[in-house]
Enzyme design. Structure first.
Site, PDB file in Angstrom:
ATOM      1  N   GLU A   1       0.850  -1.197   0.000  1.00 41.93           N
ATOM      2  CA  GLU A   1       0.000   0.000   0.000  1.00 41.93           C
ATOM      3  C   GLU A   1       0.881   1.241   0.000  1.00 41.93           C
ATOM      4  O   GLU A   1       1.984   1.213   0.535  1.00 41.93           O
ATOM      5  CB  GLU A   1      -0.950  -0.017   1.210  1.00 41.93           C
ATOM      6  CG  GLU A   1      -0.324  -0.319   2.569  1.00 41.93           C
ATOM      7  CD  GLU A   1       0.338   0.880   3.223  1.00 41.93           C
ATOM      8  OE1 GLU A   1       0.065   2.000   2.795  1.00 41.93           O
ATOM      9  OE2 GLU A   1       1.136   0.659   4.162  1.00 41.93           O
TER      10      GLU A   1
ATOM     11  N   CYS B   1       5.330   4.547   9.559  1.00 36.70           N
ATOM     12  CA  CYS B   1       5.971   3.890   8.414  1.00 36.70           C
ATOM     13  C   CYS B   1       7.441   4.250   8.219  1.00 36.70           C
ATOM     14  O   CYS B   1       8.307   3.382   8.325  1.00 36.70           O
ATOM     15  CB  CYS B   1       5.187   4.200   7.155  1.00 36.70           C
ATOM     16  SG  CYS B   1       3.671   3.251   7.084  1.00 36.70           S
TER      17      CYS B   1
HETATM   18  C1  UDX Z   1      -0.210  -0.864   8.792  1.00 37.57           C
HETATM   19  C2  UDX Z   1       0.591  -2.004   8.175  1.00 37.57           C
HETATM   20  O1  UDX Z   1       0.013  -3.201   8.451  1.00 37.57           O
HETATM   21  C3  UDX Z   1       2.020  -1.878   8.544  1.00 37.57           C
HETATM   22  O2  UDX Z   1       2.768  -2.907   8.007  1.00 37.57           O
HETATM   23  C4  UDX Z   1       2.425  -0.591   7.933  1.00 37.57           C
HETATM   24  O3  UDX Z   1       3.792  -0.413   7.949  1.00 37.57           O
HETATM   25  C5  UDX Z   1       1.739   0.509   8.676  1.00 37.57           C
HETATM   26  O4  UDX Z   1       0.397   0.373   8.508  1.00 37.57           O
HETATM   27  P1  UDX Z   1      -1.571  -0.050  10.708  1.00 37.57           P
HETATM   28  O5  UDX Z   1      -2.816  -0.272   9.923  1.00 37.57           O
HETATM   29  O6  UDX Z   1      -1.088   1.341  10.880  1.00 37.57           O
HETATM   30  O7  UDX Z   1      -0.412  -0.949  10.092  1.00 37.57           O
HETATM   31  O8  UDX Z   1      -1.581  -0.791  12.080  1.00 37.57           O
HETATM   32  P2  UDX Z   1      -2.627  -0.723  13.229  1.00 37.57           P
HETATM   33  O9  UDX Z   1      -3.406   0.530  13.158  1.00 37.57           O
HETATM   34  O10 UDX Z   1      -1.870  -1.111  14.442  1.00 37.57           O
HETATM   35  O11 UDX Z   1      -3.642  -1.906  12.832  1.00 37.57           O
HETATM   36  C6  UDX Z   1      -3.398  -3.246  12.907  1.00 37.57           C
HETATM   37  C7  UDX Z   1      -4.710  -3.945  13.290  1.00 37.57           C
HETATM   38  O12 UDX Z   1      -4.514  -5.358  13.237  1.00 37.57           O
HETATM   39  C8  UDX Z   1      -5.199  -3.627  14.696  1.00 37.57           C
HETATM   40  O13 UDX Z   1      -6.546  -3.226  14.645  1.00 37.57           O
HETATM   41  C9  UDX Z   1      -5.030  -4.953  15.454  1.00 37.57           C
HETATM   42  O14 UDX Z   1      -6.008  -5.130  16.446  1.00 37.57           O
HETATM   43  C10 UDX Z   1      -5.155  -5.958  14.332  1.00 37.57           C
HETATM   44  N1  UDX Z   1      -4.508  -7.253  14.575  1.00 37.57           N
HETATM   45  C11 UDX Z   1      -3.228  -7.314  14.981  1.00 37.57           C
HETATM   46  C12 UDX Z   1      -5.222  -8.425  14.347  1.00 37.57           C
HETATM   47  O15 UDX Z   1      -6.388  -8.386  13.981  1.00 37.57           O
HETATM   48  N2  UDX Z   1      -4.604  -9.635  14.535  1.00 37.57           N
HETATM   49  C13 UDX Z   1      -3.323  -9.722  14.966  1.00 37.57           C
HETATM   50  O16 UDX Z   1      -2.812 -10.835  15.132  1.00 37.57           O
HETATM   51  C14 UDX Z   1      -2.608  -8.530  15.195  1.00 37.57           C
HETATM   52  C1  UDX Z   2       4.015   7.249   4.231  1.00 37.93           C
HETATM   53  C2  UDX Z   2       4.100   7.129   2.696  1.00 37.93           C
HETATM   54  O1  UDX Z   2       3.967   8.428   2.104  1.00 37.93           O
HETATM   55  C3  UDX Z   2       3.056   6.190   2.173  1.00 37.93           C
HETATM   56  O2  UDX Z   2       3.197   6.009   0.773  1.00 37.93           O
HETATM   57  C4  UDX Z   2       3.240   4.850   2.893  1.00 37.93           C
HETATM   58  O3  UDX Z   2       2.343   3.911   2.446  1.00 37.93           O
HETATM   59  C5  UDX Z   2       3.127   5.021   4.391  1.00 37.93           C
HETATM   60  O4  UDX Z   2       4.103   5.971   4.808  1.00 37.93           O
HETATM   61  P1  UDX Z   2       2.553   8.563   5.995  1.00 37.93           P
HETATM   62  O5  UDX Z   2       3.540   8.061   6.994  1.00 37.93           O
HETATM   63  O6  UDX Z   2       1.107   8.420   6.291  1.00 37.93           O
HETATM   64  O7  UDX Z   2       2.788   7.867   4.573  1.00 37.93           O
HETATM   65  O8  UDX Z   2       2.790  10.123   5.784  1.00 37.93           O
HETATM   66  P2  UDX Z   2       3.637  11.055   4.808  1.00 37.93           P
HETATM   67  O9  UDX Z   2       2.712  12.035   4.209  1.00 37.93           O
HETATM   68  O10 UDX Z   2       4.481  10.282   3.891  1.00 37.93           O
HETATM   69  O11 UDX Z   2       4.553  11.835   5.862  1.00 37.93           O
HETATM   70  C6  UDX Z   2       5.515  11.158   6.652  1.00 37.93           C
HETATM   71  C7  UDX Z   2       6.280  12.127   7.512  1.00 37.93           C
HETATM   72  O12 UDX Z   2       7.138  12.942   6.715  1.00 37.93           O
HETATM   73  C8  UDX Z   2       5.430  13.102   8.317  1.00 37.93           C
HETATM   74  O13 UDX Z   2       5.978  13.234   9.607  1.00 37.93           O
HETATM   75  C9  UDX Z   2       5.522  14.394   7.559  1.00 37.93           C
HETATM   76  O14 UDX Z   2       5.361  15.523   8.380  1.00 37.93           O
HETATM   77  C10 UDX Z   2       6.948  14.307   7.014  1.00 37.93           C
HETATM   78  N1  UDX Z   2       7.147  15.076   5.776  1.00 37.93           N
HETATM   79  C11 UDX Z   2       6.489  14.733   4.637  1.00 37.93           C
HETATM   80  C12 UDX Z   2       8.072  16.113   5.766  1.00 37.93           C
HETATM   81  O15 UDX Z   2       8.700  16.424   6.786  1.00 37.93           O
HETATM   82  N2  UDX Z   2       8.289  16.785   4.586  1.00 37.93           N
HETATM   83  C13 UDX Z   2       7.628  16.466   3.434  1.00 37.93           C
HETATM   84  O16 UDX Z   2       7.892  17.118   2.408  1.00 37.93           O
HETATM   85  C14 UDX Z   2       6.708  15.410   3.455  1.00 37.93           C
END
Ligand code: UDX
Ligand code: UDX
Length: 467
Positions: free
Chosen positions: A150, A279
Site C-alpha cells: 500500500e 511507516c
Molecule cells: C499498517 C501495516 O500493516 C504496517 O505494516 C504498515 O507499515 C503501517 O500500517 P496499521 O494499519 O497502521 O499498520 O496498524 P494498526 O493501526 O496497528 O492496525 C493493525 C490492526 O490489526 C489492529 O486493529 C489490530 O487489532 C489488528 N490485529 C493485529 C489483528 O487483527 N490480529 C493480529 O494478530 C494482530
Molecule cells: C508514508 C508514505 O507516504 C506512504 O506512501 C506509505 O504507504 C506510508 O508511509 P505517511 O507516513 O502516512 O505515509 O505520511 P507522509 O505524508 O508520507 O509523511 C511522513 C512524515 O514525513 C510526516 O511526519 C511528515 O510531516 C513528514 N514530511 C512529509 C516532511 O517532513 N516533509 C515532506 O515534504 C513530506
C-alpha cells in the site's frame, strides 16, 4: 468479489472501506473485540478523510465486521493481511502477527484462495507465508500468495487508495494475477471514476491508474525502496535547510529552484522537524536490516535516519537560542500528530519535542485538532491541554508550530498576538511567509529561512499594553 481484510487499523480499515466502495463484499476481521464493537456501533476509531462517509454507506451491507478469521477465510476468495509489523529492538520488522494470521488462515483453506500481504514487510515474507500455510495443512494448489504493497498516506488514505499513482501487484502465478486484476478492475478499467457517487477526485489524480505486475520479491522491495526514497528526499532537504541557515540562504527558494526540475519534482521537499509516523522510521530500520542480511551495507539509510533525528535536536537548539533559558518558560505548542490530517502520534517528532521541552522545565500548553485523546494517554499530566490554538498560546513566552495542519496555516494572527506574552513564533513546518508574520508584529523563526525579526520595542509595547 468476496474479500476479507485482516487487521482493521489505519491500513486495513481504509482498504476494506474502499473495496466496498468499488462494489466488493468485505469482511473486516480484527482480534480486538473493543475495536470491532465500536466499529459495529458506527464509531470510527481513526481520523481519516472520507472514511466515516464510506463506513456509513456500506456498514451492514457491503461491509461486515468479524473476529472469526477462519470463517471469513472460508467465505472469501481473497484475503488481505493488514496487521501491524512493528519494529523490534534490532530494527527488524516483527512478523509474529503476520505469522499467526497465516497459521490461522491455513486451517480454513477449503477452496482456491489468494492471500495478499498488504502490510509493509521484508523481502521473502511472501515465501514465509507460503511455507507457514503449507506447514499447517493447506494444499499448495489451493492457494497463492500475492504481495500488494500500500502507498496510503494517513489522513488522505481513502483518496490515495481510490486515485493511486499506480497499483503494484507481486505475483508468482497467472491465476493469482487474474484474481488481482479483477479486484482492482473497477479502478484500472476506469469504471469507478465515472460514478456520480465516487469519492471526489483530488487535484493531481491521473486516472485510470496503471497496474504494475511484478514478482513477489520485487513488489516487497518496491514498498521498502519507495518509503526509503521519500524519507531520503525529506532528509536531503533538511540537510540543505541547515546549510541555508548557516549561509543565510532561503530553503524555500532553493526548493523552488530544484523542485521545478521535472527529474526531481517538488513533492516531499518540505523541510521541517523531521519525518515521523508508523511507516518511515520503522521501514527505514527494516530496510537497512534486510539489506544487511543480504550482505549489503546500506549506509545511506543510516545517514537519512541520522539527519532526521538531528533535525529535531536542531529545532530544540533554536528554541533555546531564542528563549535563552527554558526552565519555567511557558510555551504554546500547536500540533502533536506526526503530520497534519491525522490523529496518529506514532513516532511523532512533535510529541518527542514536547516531551523534551517538558523535561527541560518548560510549562507546555498543547493543542492539536485531532490527536488530543491519543496525546493525553502518552503525555499524562505533564502538560496542559488547550481547547484551541489561541488558548494554547495564551500568556506564552513563545508559540511553537510542530504539525503541518491547515488550521495552523490559517490562524487569525491579530487574535494570536493579542493573547501571547511575547510575540515570538518558532515554526517547525514553515507554514507562513515570514514577511506576513513581521507585519503582524511577530518575530518569526522557521526552518532553513532567515529569521524575521520584529523590533524589540514591539515586544515591550505588548507588555505595556498588557500592563
Ligand atoms: C499498517 C501495516 O500493516 C504496517 O505494516 C504498515 O507499515 C503501517 O500500517 P496499521 O494499519 O497502521 O499498520 O496498524 P494498526 O493501526 O496497528 O492496525 C493493525 C490492526 O490489526 C489492529 O486493529 C489490530 O487489532 C489488528 N490485529 C493485529 C489483528 O487483527 N490480529 C493480529 O494478530 C494482530
Ligand atoms: C508514508 C508514505 O507516504 C506512504 O506512501 C506509505 O504507504 C506510508 O508511509 P505517511 O507516513 O502516512 O505515509 O505520511 P507522509 O505524508 O508520507 O509523511 C511522513 C512524515 O514525513 C510526516 O511526519 C511528515 O510531516 C513528514 N514530511 C512529509 C516532511 O517532513 N516533509 C515532506 O515534504 C513530506
Amino acid at each position: 468479489m468476496q474479500i476479507a481484510v485482516v487487521g482493521s487499523g489505519y491500513v486495513g480499515l481504509v482498504t476494506g472501506a474502499c473495496f466496498a466502495d468499488l462494489g466488493h463484499d468485505v469482511i473486516l476481521v480484527d482480534n480486538d473485540q473493543n475495536k470491532l464493537n465500536a466499529l459495529r456501533k458506527g464509531e470510527v476509531p481513526i481520523h481519516e478523510r472520507f472514511l466515516p462517509e464510506l463506513l456509513d454507506k456500506h456498514r451492514g451491507k457491503r461491509i461486515k465486521f468479524s473476529e472469526d478469521l477462519q470463517a471469513a477465510t472460508r467465505a472469501s476468495e481473497v484475503i488481505f493481511i493488514a496487521v501491524g509489523t512493528p519494529a523490534t529492538e534490532s530494527g527488524d520488522a516483527d512478523m509474529s502477527y503476520v505469522e499467526s494470521v497465516a497459521r490461522e488462515i491455513s486451517g480454513a483453506v477449503d477452496s482456491y484462495k489468494v492471500v495478499v500481504e498488504k502490510s509493509t514487510v521484508p523481502v521473502y515474507t511472501n515465501q514465509w507465508i507460503q511455507t507457514i500455510i503449507r506447514r499447517n495443512g493447506a494444499h499448495p494448489e489451493q492457494f497463492d500468495i500475492v504481495s500488494n504493497p500500500e502507498f496510503l498516506r494517513e489522513g488522505t488514505g481513502v483518496t490515495d487508495f481510490l486515485y493511486p499513482d499506480r497499483i503494484v501487484v507481486g505475483v508468482e502465478t497467472e491465476r493469482s494475477a487474474e484474481v488481482m486484476k479483477n479486484v482492482y478492475g473497477p479502478l484500472t478499467g476506469g469504471w469507478y471514476y465515472g460514478r456520480s457517487d465516487a469519492v471526489p477526485r483530488p487535484d493531481r489524480a491521473q486516472t485510470p491508474p496503471r497496474l504494475i505486475i511484478t514478482s513477489a520479491k520485487s513488489a516487497e522491495l518496491i514498498k521498502h525502496a519507495s518509503n526509503a526514497f521519500l524519507a531520503m528526499k525529506i532528509s536531503f532537504i533538511n540537510a540543505v535547510a541547515s546549510i541555508c541557515e548557516t549561509v543565510g540562504a532561503n530553503v524555500q527558494q532553493v526548493c523552488e529552484g530544484i523542485g521545478t526540475d521535472s527529474r526531481i519534482g517538488p513533492r516531499f521537499l518540505n523541510p521541517g522537524i523531521g519525518y515521523g509516523g508508523s511507516c518511515f522510521p520503522k521501514d527505514l530500520l527494516a530496510f537497512r536490516s534486510v539489506a544487511k542480511e543480504s550482505g549489503y551495507d546500506f549506509r545511506l539509510l543510516e545517514e537519512v535516519i541520522r539527519i532526521n533525528e538531528e533535525q529535531r535536536h536542531r529545532f530544540l537548539r533554536k528554541v533555546r537560542s531564542v528563549l535563552w533559558t527554558l526552565r519555567g518558560k511557558r510555551l504554546g505548542v500547536l500540533g502533536l500528530a506526526f503530520k497534519g490530517g491525522t490523529d496518529d502520534i506514532r513516532e511523532s517528532p512533535a510529541l518527542l519535542l514536547v516531551e523534551e521541552l517538558s523535561r527541560e522545565g518548560c510549562k507546555v500548553c498543547v493543542y492539536d485538532p485531532a490527536a488530543m485523546e491519543r496525546a493525553k494517554e502518552a503525555l499524562g499530566n505533564g502538560v496542559e491541554f488547550a481547547t484551541d490554538a489561541y488558548q494554547a498560546a495564551k500568556g506564552a513566552d513563545a508559540v511553537l508550530i510542530l504539525t503541518e495542519w491547515e488550521e495552523f496555516a490559517n490562524l487569525d494572527l491579530q487574535h494570536l498576538r493579542s493573547v501571547v506574552k511575547y510575540p515570538i513564533i518558532l515554526d517547525g513546518r514553515n507554514l507562513y511567509d515570514p514577511a506576513i508574520m513581521t507585519e503582524h508584529g511577530f518575530s518569526y523563526y522557521s526552518v532553513g529561512r532567515p529569521a524575521a525579526l520584529c523590533e524589540e520595542t514591539a515586544v515591550r509595547a505588548t507588555k505595556k499594553e498588557r500592563a
